[in-house]
Scaffold this active site. Sequence first.
Site, PDB file in Angstrom:
ATOM      1  N   ASP A   1       3.795   0.695  -9.820  1.00  0.00           N
ATOM      2  CA  ASP A   1       4.435  -0.444  -9.158  1.00  0.00           C
ATOM      3  C   ASP A   1       4.614  -1.644 -10.089  1.00  0.00           C
ATOM      4  O   ASP A   1       5.450  -2.514  -9.849  1.00  0.00           O
ATOM      5  CB  ASP A   1       3.617  -0.891  -7.932  1.00  0.00           C
ATOM      6  CG  ASP A   1       4.031  -0.135  -6.673  1.00  0.00           C
ATOM      7  OD1 ASP A   1       5.128   0.458  -6.675  1.00  0.00           O
ATOM      8  OD2 ASP A   1       3.260  -0.154  -5.698  1.00  0.00           O
TER       9      ASP A   1
ATOM     10  N   GLN B   1       2.723  -6.377  -8.499  1.00  0.00           N
ATOM     11  CA  GLN B   1       1.826  -5.894  -7.444  1.00  0.00           C
ATOM     12  C   GLN B   1       0.368  -5.835  -7.906  1.00  0.00           C
ATOM     13  O   GLN B   1      -0.499  -5.406  -7.150  1.00  0.00           O
ATOM     14  CB  GLN B   1       2.248  -4.489  -6.981  1.00  0.00           C
ATOM     15  CG  GLN B   1       3.748  -4.298  -6.840  1.00  0.00           C
ATOM     16  CD  GLN B   1       4.327  -5.137  -5.725  1.00  0.00           C
ATOM     17  OE1 GLN B   1       3.930  -5.017  -4.580  1.00  0.00           O
ATOM     18  NE2 GLN B   1       5.266  -6.019  -6.059  1.00  0.00           N
TER      19      GLN B   1
ATOM     20  N   ARG C   1     -10.841   1.012  -1.477  1.00  0.00           N
ATOM     21  CA  ARG C   1     -10.116   0.557  -0.278  1.00  0.00           C
ATOM     22  C   ARG C   1     -10.318   1.556   0.875  1.00  0.00           C
ATOM     23  O   ARG C   1     -10.406   1.175   2.036  1.00  0.00           O
ATOM     24  CB  ARG C   1      -8.630   0.351  -0.563  1.00  0.00           C
ATOM     25  CG  ARG C   1      -7.920   1.600  -1.029  1.00  0.00           C
ATOM     26  CD  ARG C   1      -6.421   1.413  -1.158  1.00  0.00           C
ATOM     27  NE  ARG C   1      -5.817   2.566  -1.816  1.00  0.00           N
ATOM     28  CZ  ARG C   1      -4.620   3.045  -1.522  1.00  0.00           C
ATOM     29  NH1 ARG C   1      -3.881   2.470  -0.610  1.00  0.00           N
ATOM     30  NH2 ARG C   1      -4.151   4.095  -2.159  1.00  0.00           N
TER      31      ARG C   1
ATOM     32  N   SER D   1      -1.921   0.339   3.414  1.00  0.00           N
ATOM     33  CA  SER D   1      -2.394   0.323   2.023  1.00  0.00           C
ATOM     34  C   SER D   1      -3.782  -0.278   1.891  1.00  0.00           C
ATOM     35  O   SER D   1      -4.572   0.151   1.052  1.00  0.00           O
ATOM     36  CB  SER D   1      -1.422  -0.472   1.141  1.00  0.00           C
ATOM     37  OG  SER D   1      -0.132   0.096   1.207  1.00  0.00           O
TER      38      SER D   1
ATOM     39  N   PHE E   1      -1.372 -10.876  -3.735  1.00  0.00           N
ATOM     40  CA  PHE E   1      -0.654 -11.564  -2.650  1.00  0.00           C
ATOM     41  C   PHE E   1      -1.588 -12.482  -1.857  1.00  0.00           C
ATOM     42  O   PHE E   1      -1.201 -13.581  -1.472  1.00  0.00           O
ATOM     43  CB  PHE E   1       0.006 -10.570  -1.706  1.00  0.00           C
ATOM     44  CG  PHE E   1       0.968  -9.640  -2.392  1.00  0.00           C
ATOM     45  CD1 PHE E   1       1.731 -10.077  -3.468  1.00  0.00           C
ATOM     46  CD2 PHE E   1       1.104  -8.326  -1.975  1.00  0.00           C
ATOM     47  CE1 PHE E   1       2.606  -9.231  -4.110  1.00  0.00           C
ATOM     48  CE2 PHE E   1       1.985  -7.465  -2.609  1.00  0.00           C
ATOM     49  CZ  PHE E   1       2.732  -7.915  -3.675  1.00  0.00           C
TER      50      PHE E   1
ATOM     51  N   HIS F   1      -5.811  -3.099  -4.406  1.00  0.00           N
ATOM     52  CA  HIS F   1      -4.849  -2.867  -5.490  1.00  0.00           C
ATOM     53  C   HIS F   1      -5.121  -3.790  -6.665  1.00  0.00           C
ATOM     54  O   HIS F   1      -4.226  -4.404  -7.243  1.00  0.00           O
ATOM     55  CB  HIS F   1      -3.420  -2.978  -4.980  1.00  0.00           C
ATOM     56  CG  HIS F   1      -3.062  -1.886  -4.003  1.00  0.00           C
ATOM     57  ND1 HIS F   1      -3.735  -1.721  -2.816  1.00  0.00           N
ATOM     58  CD2 HIS F   1      -2.142  -0.903  -4.053  1.00  0.00           C
ATOM     59  CE1 HIS F   1      -3.241  -0.680  -2.165  1.00  0.00           C
ATOM     60  NE2 HIS F   1      -2.271  -0.157  -2.903  1.00  0.00           N
TER      61      HIS F   1
ATOM     62  N   GLU G   1       1.516 -14.265   4.184  1.00  0.00           N
ATOM     63  CA  GLU G   1       0.090 -14.267   3.831  1.00  0.00           C
ATOM     64  C   GLU G   1      -0.579 -15.618   4.099  1.00  0.00           C
ATOM     65  O   GLU G   1      -1.733 -15.659   4.525  1.00  0.00           O
ATOM     66  CB  GLU G   1      -0.101 -13.868   2.365  1.00  0.00           C
ATOM     67  CG  GLU G   1       0.233 -12.414   2.059  1.00  0.00           C
ATOM     68  CD  GLU G   1       1.734 -12.182   1.854  1.00  0.00           C
ATOM     69  OE1 GLU G   1       2.494 -13.163   1.850  1.00  0.00           O
ATOM     70  OE2 GLU G   1       2.130 -11.012   1.701  1.00  0.00           O
TER      71      GLU G   1
END
Lengths: 308, 304
Positions: free
Chosen positions: A113, A117, A7, A34, A80, A105, A55
Site C-alpha cells: 500500500d 498508509q 491486530r 482491517s 490516520f 498497520h 477520524e
Amino acid sequence: MPAKASRAAFGEALVELGARDDRIVTLDADLSKSTMTARFARTYPGRGFNLGIAESNMIGVGAGLALAGKIPFVCSFACFVVGRFETIRISVAYTGANVKIVGTHAGIAIGEDGYSQMGLEDIACLRALPNVPIIQPADELETRQAVAYAVEHQGPLYLRLTRQSLEPVCPADSRFRLGRWLTLRPGNDVALIASGGTVFNALEAATRLQSEGVSAEVINAASIKPLDEDTLVRAATRTRRVVTVEDHSIFGGLGGAVAETLAEVAPTPLKRLGVTGFGESGDPKGLYAKHGLDPAGIAASVKKFLNR
Amino acid sequence: MADGQLDAIARACRVQIIRMLTHAGSGHPGGSLSVIDLLVTIVFGRLRHDPRRPDWADRDRIVLSKGHAVPALYTVMARAGYFPESQLVTLRQLGSPLQGHPDRVALPGIEAATGSLGQGLSISLGMALGLKLARSPARVYCILGDGEIQEGQVWEAAMAGPKLGQPDHPLDNLTVIVDYNRIQLDDFVAKILDLEPLLAKWQAFGWPVQEIDGHDVAQIGKALDQAEAARGTPALIVAHTVKGKGVSFMENNPEWHGKSPKPAEAIAAIGEILGVSEAAWPDYLRTDATTRALVDELGALDPK
C-alpha cells in the site's frame, strides 16, 4: 501458538474482554475489517460504532463516551488516527479522557500500500504528550495481555499494532507490565532493543551473530513509554553497546527515547536502526531488507557498529 | 425562573466578565458578552446539576466549544456555587484553576477542555451517546462559535450527529447552539470565510434548526424547550447575537474579540451594563456600595 498479527489478536482479545465489561465500546472510521474490531461489533450489537471516514470526529466522540463512563477503543491505521494529533492532544490527553487509541498497520511492514498508509511517525507524535503511554506488543500472547492492561489502565493510552503476522517470541509465563521490558535472550557484547514486529528479527539476528562470535542480548521493549530505565541502564552498562531496532522513523521513536535516557543516565554508544526516510510500496520482506530491518541487515549493522 | 430575573443575573455576570478580564489584562470580552445570555438561560433556567457534586453521573452537561469565551462560563459557575465569586479575579494567573481556556482537570464543573476550536461538538456527541447507552436522563448543551464552524471537524460531527446511535439511541438529548455574533479574531466572519447559508447547511445535514435572538431570554427559553421536545434527533439553534453586547464601544467591533479593557474603559463599560447615564453615575456610586467598591478596585489596578 502459530504466528498471528497483533491486530488479529487484539480483535479476539477485545471480544473476550467485552463479555466481562460492558463499558468497552469500539469506534472505527471505515476500517473495522482491517483493525479487526468488526467481530466485536457483530458480537455486541450497539457497542461498535462506525463513524465513517472522519477520524477527528471519531476521536472526539470517543472522548465524550469516555467522559460518560465508557471505555472506548478508537481504532484506525496508526497514521490516520495519530495524524489527527490536535484532537488527541486536547480532546483526549489534556482532557484526561479514558480513551484507548489503537493504531494498526504500523510501519513499512504493511508493504504494497505504500507510504501514505504506513504509521511511521506515530510514536514520535504521541511521545510528546505527557500522559499517553505507548504500548507495542511483539506477539499474540503479549497483545492479549496488553489489551487487558489497556482496559484496566485509567486514562488515555496508545496501542500500536501490526498488519503482518508475528511469530511467538515471549515465554508462555511472561507477563506484560507497563514500564517493564522483557529480556528474551541474554548476551554480553551488545544489547539489541526491539519492539513489535522487529523483535523476532532481532532474535534471528542474534542467532546469526552468535555463530560469528558476537553475543547479543535481545530485549523486547513493548512499553515504549514509559520505557524500562532499570533494564535499559543495566543492559547498557554491562554490554557497553546498544542498538535499537524499530519499524518506525528513527526520529523520535524507540531509538529516540533510548538515546535521551542513555545520554542523561548512562552515556553509551548507540546505533538506531529504523526508517530514515519515507516508506514506499513493495513486498514486506523486500522492504525490510532494503531498510536493514531483516535479520541479515540487523546483524550486518551490529557487526559494523562493533567494528567486527 | 422569571425572564426578568435571568436578565438581572446576565447583567451581573456581564459586570463580572468585565471585572475579571480587566484584572487578567488579557482575554476575550466580545465573545463572552455575546454568549452570556445563552449560558445564563441554560444554567439558571433549566440545567439539572449540583455544584457540590460536579461528578454526579446524571448531571446535564455544558460543552463550551468556543472555549475562549470561558470568562462567561466562569461567572455563571461562580454564581451557581462551583467556586467563590472572589476567585474570578484569578483568571489567567499562575496556579489558578481558571485557566485562559477551559481545563477540565483543573476546575471541577468544566466538562471538556476546549479552546482548540472545532472539537466540542464531537465530544458532545460522544457524551450524549454515552448518556443514552447508560439510560441517563441527562442532557448535553454544546455551544459553538460562528467562526469556529469553519473548522472541518465541526462538519464531520454535523454529518454524524443525526445518524449516530440510530435507531435505538438517537441523540435527542443534545442541544447545539451557535453563537452567531458575526465576528471572528481577524475581522467580520463574512469577510474572512462567510458561513451563509448557515441554516440551509445544517438542515441539509439533517438537523432541525431554529433561529432566535440570542439576547432575548424568553426566545432562548422557548427554543430550548422546542429543542428538548424533538424526538429522534439532536437539535440546532442559531442564536443571532451581538459581539460585545451591552458595552457600546465593544459592540460589533472586531477590535474587542481578544483584548481586555483598561481600568477606565472597564468602569465606563460597567456603567453602561448597569444602564446608568454618565450624569447619574456619581450619584449612583454614592448609593450603591457594591459598585462603588468594584470601581475602586478596578481604579486601583495598574492602567498598563
